[in-house]
Design a protein around this motif. Structure first.
Motif: not given
Length: 192
Positions: A131-160
């Protein structure tokens, strides 16, 4: 093991490239990852913690990051090992950034394309087959979610603010990824 991922974040590609250049920031988006101060050669001592029920693994190694700001791309390379049955990993992640052409977006958007190759040995090689691909996908999905939240906060002038808990890769994260994959399969679509 090879895998590809794509996700979209707020911000212009040049700004997103600057985020990728900030290794401690990026490590904070990956569950269980942390880095120390850079070494004289530019590499970073890194740790990845994984928790599977009562079992906890700590992978220790190094991470390098090469950013090509002009080409809006880069390469992250990491290698680590744990004191568990020869568990070793080496991962190379190539990323490319491109502007999203969306006239309805209120802020610039960037699509992140990731092509990764992982070499796993010892107990990790056995795990990757199961199940290595599923674990890798889970890691990248969570990375993307956190990165997106950071980017949205920065775009709004807020702190993540990073989420409480979930500091390590856990079986819960993996199971949620498996359920998303199964749900996509049941609907007849490819996993995202």
């Amino acid at each position: 093991m090879d895998f590809q991922n794509r996700f979209v974040v707020s911000g212009a590609p040049a700004a997103v490239a600057e985020n990728f250049a900030n290794v401690p920031l990026m490590a904070g988006f990956l569950p269980g990852a942390s880095v120390d101060e850079p070494l004289p050669d530019g590499s970073y001592p890194a740790t990845l913690l994984a928790s599977f029920g009562p079992k906890k693994l700590a992978f220790k190694g190094t991470l390098t990051n090469e950013v090509d700001r002009q080409a809006l791309s880069g390469v992250l390379k990491g290698q680590a090992s744990a004191d568990v049955r020869g568990a070793r990993m080496a991962v190379t992640m190539h990323y490319r950034l491109s502007a999203v052409d969306d006239t309805t977006a209120t802020v610039p958007m960037t699509e992140v394309h990731i092509d990764s190759h992982a070499q796993l040995s010892g107990v990790l090689a056995e795990f990757a087959k199961a199940g290595g691909v599923i674990v890798a996908e889970a890691l990248i999905a969570e990375f993307a979610r956190r990165f997106s939240a950071h980017s949205q906060a920065a775009a709004a002038g807020e702190r993540y603010v990073a989420p409480e808990g979930g500091a390590t890769l856990s079986m819960t994260t993996v199971l949620l990824a498996m359920l998303r994959r199964f749900r996509g399969w049941m609907r007849g679509s490819a996993p995202s």
